[in-house]
Design a protein around this motif. Structure first.
Motif, PDB file in Angstrom:
ATOM      1  N   ARG A  99       2.762  -5.730   4.573  1.00 37.22           N
ATOM      2  CA  ARG A  99       1.308  -5.892   4.669  1.00 37.22           C
ATOM      3  C   ARG A  99       0.958  -7.284   5.178  1.00 37.22           C
ATOM      4  O   ARG A  99       0.061  -7.458   6.025  1.00 37.22           O
ATOM      5  N   ASN A 100       1.668  -8.297   4.695  1.00 39.16           N
ATOM      6  CA  ASN A 100       1.382  -9.660   5.130  1.00 39.16           C
ATOM      7  C   ASN A 100       1.626  -9.828   6.628  1.00 39.16           C
ATOM      8  O   ASN A 100       0.893 -10.568   7.304  1.00 39.16           O
TER       9      ASN A 100
ATOM     10  N   ARG B  13       1.203  -7.601   8.957  1.00 33.41           N
ATOM     11  CA  ARG B  13       0.082  -6.987   9.670  1.00 33.41           C
ATOM     12  C   ARG B  13      -1.199  -7.806   9.528  1.00 33.41           C
ATOM     13  O   ARG B  13      -1.999  -7.895  10.475  1.00 33.41           O
ATOM     14  N   LEU B  14      -1.404  -8.408   8.371  1.00 38.05           N
ATOM     15  CA  LEU B  14      -2.567  -9.274   8.219  1.00 38.05           C
ATOM     16  C   LEU B  14      -2.456 -10.512   9.103  1.00 38.05           C
ATOM     17  O   LEU B  14      -3.459 -10.974   9.661  1.00 38.05           O
ATOM     18  N   SER B  15      -1.247 -11.045   9.235  1.00 35.45           N
ATOM     19  CA  SER B  15      -1.074 -12.218  10.106  1.00 35.45           C
ATOM     20  C   SER B  15      -1.326 -11.841  11.565  1.00 35.45           C
ATOM     21  O   SER B  15      -1.903 -12.639  12.326  1.00 35.45           O
TER      22      SER B  15
ATOM     23  N   LEU C 260      -5.076 -11.663  11.963  1.00 35.05           N
ATOM     24  CA  LEU C 260      -5.664 -12.996  11.960  1.00 35.05           C
ATOM     25  C   LEU C 260      -5.449 -13.684  13.306  1.00 35.05           C
ATOM     26  O   LEU C 260      -6.370 -14.307  13.859  1.00 35.05           O
TER      27      LEU C 260
ATOM     28  N   THR D 280      -8.768  -6.952  10.048  1.00 35.96           N
ATOM     29  CA  THR D 280      -8.255  -6.896   8.675  1.00 35.96           C
ATOM     30  C   THR D 280      -8.245  -5.470   8.151  1.00 35.96           C
ATOM     31  O   THR D 280      -7.276  -5.028   7.513  1.00 35.96           O
TER      32      THR D 280
ATOM     33  N   ALA E 198      -5.433  -3.644   9.801  1.00 40.13           N
ATOM     34  CA  ALA E 198      -4.139  -4.083   9.285  1.00 40.13           C
ATOM     35  C   ALA E 198      -3.848  -3.455   7.931  1.00 40.13           C
ATOM     36  O   ALA E 198      -2.721  -2.997   7.661  1.00 40.13           O
ATOM     37  N   LEU E 199      -4.847  -3.417   7.058  1.00 41.55           N
ATOM     38  CA  LEU E 199      -4.643  -2.794   5.748  1.00 41.55           C
ATOM     39  C   LEU E 199      -4.389  -1.296   5.878  1.00 41.55           C
ATOM     40  O   LEU E 199      -3.565  -0.721   5.150  1.00 41.55           O
TER      41      LEU E 199
ATOM     42  N   TYR F 108      -0.847  -0.770   6.963  1.00 38.71           N
ATOM     43  CA  TYR F 108       0.099  -0.908   5.855  1.00 38.71           C
ATOM     44  C   TYR F 108       0.083   0.329   4.960  1.00 38.71           C
ATOM     45  O   TYR F 108       1.147   0.813   4.525  1.00 38.71           O
TER      46      TYR F 108
END
Length: 553
Positions: free
Chosen positions: A393-394, A396-398, A401, A438, A441-442, A445
């Motif tokens: 998940r991190n 995909r969040l990066s 961003l 965001t 991305a979530l 995940y």
């Protein structure tokens, strides 16, 4: 002489099993259908189809010219207009007659033969082509018919081996009679023809008009709406009224606020696209039936104007894929595609719809049909999946961003040098891209997952189009394990199962290293074992049965 996929054909005068070659009027094989192994010709009614199509083409070309003649813009008035009209009619007649004559010459030079071991096709007017397919390599016999062919009782038959060898891996008989097409399909796929081909209880799914509610949620809606706006501008340009159309549109929106104009225009495009998507869905799926025939064949029949019949033999079925585009997923829909060998398309035509077993339907219906297709008591696609680590998940969040802030920073940095307008553009982009990225991305995940359901491996991923594949574990012929530098630091790997069916490879993205290796080893025992090593007890400090496997480097 061009040689086909196998490069070996029997001479035209060689006797074949089931009947001798008969001489036609041109000294070649006869046209009449006879015993197996006898040469046959395509249906001559294709000349009517060619004449009708070219007549339509001639009419489409002549229409603008006729408009010019009526206005006198090109030839003036009087005798010159009559000369222009005569030339126009003559050219149209020559186009239609010439096309029909060329088609007739091609028919005279085209013949095919269904032998006990091979299917042969000889064609070509100037460049002679002799193509041959071994019958044991034939994987599909699909029938299609556009409205003109349907009106005349004809079909186009595509005989394929399922290999990705371009046109050399398939033969096309265009056209033959409907009865001949059904006979060829039954004979080449080794199943009986006639009414016995669809016994009572063989229908797995049939057309339901309520499914049409999912059509406007596809990506085609916006594409069709945008294309309609472009088509309107192009047509207005043909008739010389484009500037007037743009001027009237500008007058309508000039004195109205932008916050009102943009939503109205977008809504109009979406409504136009929705109508187009509904019409396209009806054309594609009207009369849909999914049947299981004797001998283990799944047959999909559908189409309103152009009918299609696609067959998938169950022995080459390796699983199914549940596809959920983001708009469809939002209202609980999904479609089912076949994962099978022998569905590779030829001639550069991807034929994505050849894999479609079911249109977009409610998710529960899709799971039920998947279970029926796979002959399973419970749908594998509905089995619980193992979630992936938070590190996935991190990542995909990066990515989200970076996609939101880097372009905004670039625009903001260029603003003082180029134009101050870029500063509010950068701020607006960041305000929109950051929450949207965001959320995506979530969702990406949450879409990740893998598992094992009886004889099937399950893998799920994707955000614009989430896909859940249920792949027979016995159909996996290899594993590919990849890890980027960032994945290695995060303790993640991507596992790709290689198979001869469907897309050829299905991936489990960003799984934990030890968990992913254990999953791959359990899915196909013994395949990955030679490449795994155990961590020594002194180094790992864990009991042997609790040590995670690692890949041998």
């Amino acid at each position: 002489m061009a040689t086909g996929e196998t490069g070996r054909t029997a001479p035209a005068d060689r006797p074949v099993a089931g009947g001798a070659v008969s001489a036609g009027p041109d000294g070649g094989p006869g046209a009449a259908a006879g015993p197996p192994g006898e040469w046959r010709r395509l249906d001559p009614r294709s000349l009517l189809v060619t004449g009708a199509v070219m007549g339509g083409v001639a009419g489409g070309i002549c229409l603008p010219v006729l408009l010019g003649l009526s206005s006198g813009a090109w030839f003036g008035n009087g005798p010159r207009r009559g000369i222009g009209l005569t030339l126009l009619v003559t050219a149209s007649v020559l186009l239609v007659v010439g096309s029909v004559a060329a088609d007739w010459a091609g028919l005279r030079r085209t013949r095919y033969r269904i032998g006990p071991e091979r299917v042969d096709l000889h064609s070509g007017l100037l460049l002679l082509k002799r193509r041959s397919l071994a019958r044991e390599r034939i994987r599909s016999v699909d029938l299609t018919a556009h409205p003109l062919l349907r009106l005349l009782g004809l079909v186009k038959v595509r005989i394929g081996t399922g290999e990705s060898g371009g046109g050399e891996s398939s033969l096309e008989l265009n056209p033959v009679s409907r009865a001949e097409g059904d006979r060829l399909r039954a004979e080449l796929l080794g199943r009986p023809a006639g009414p016995a081909a669809a016994p009572p209880g063989g229908t797995l799914a049939r057309f339901d008009l309520r499914w049409i509610r999912y059509a406007p949620t596809s990506f085609l809606t916006f594409a069709i709406g945008s294309a309609a706006a472009g088509a309107a501008l192009q047509i207005s340009d043909w008739f010389g009224v484009q500037e007037d159309l743009i001027g009237r549109t500008g007058d309508l929106v000039r004195d109205r606020p932008l916050a009102l104009v943009v939503p109205v225009l977008v809504l109009g495009a979406l409504l136009t696209g929705a109508v187009g998507a509904l019409g396209l869905w009806l054309e594609m799926w009207w009369g849909y039936r999914l049947e299981r025939e004797p001998g283990g064949v799944l047959r999909v029949r559908r189409g309103l104007f152009t009918t299609r019949s696609v067959s998938v033999a169950e022995p080459r079925l390796r699983g199914v894929e549940l596809v959920e585009p983001i708009g469809v997923r939002a209202i609980g829909g999904a479609r089912v595609d076949a994962v099978a060998t022998g569905l590779a398309e030829a001639d550069g035509d991807r034929h994505a719809d050849a894999r479609g077993l079911l249109p977009v339907v409610p998710r529960a219906v899709a799971d039920g049909v998947a279970a029926l297709v796979l002959r399973e008591p419970r749908p594998p696609t509905g089995a619980p999946l193992t979630r992936h680590p938070r590190r996935a998940r991190n990542r995909r969040l990066s990515w989200a961003l970076a996609a939101a802030l880097l372009p905004a920073a670039a625009l903001a940095a260029a603003g003082p040098w180029l134009t101050p307008v870029l500063l509010p553009v950068a701020a607006g982009y960041a305000l929109v891209a950051l929450p949207v990225g965001t959320a995506l991305a979530l969702d990406a995940y949450r879409s990740l997952g893998h598992g094992i359901a009886g004889p099937y491996l399950l893998a799920r991923s994707g955000t614009p189009s989430r896909r859940t594949v249920a792949l027979q574990r016995t159909g996996i012929i290899g594993w590919t394990i990849t890890e980027t530098f960032a994945q290695r630091r995060a303790g993640l790997i991507t596992l790709t199962a290689t198979t001869a069916a469907g897309a050829g490879a299905y991936s489990v993205h960003d799984a934990g290293t030890s968990e992913g290796l254990a999953f791959a080893d359990a899915a196909v025992p013994g395949l990955l074992t030679p490449f795994l090593v155990e961590i020594p007890e002194a180094a790992g400090g864990a009991a042997p049965e609790n040590r995670p496997p690692v890949i041998a480097r």
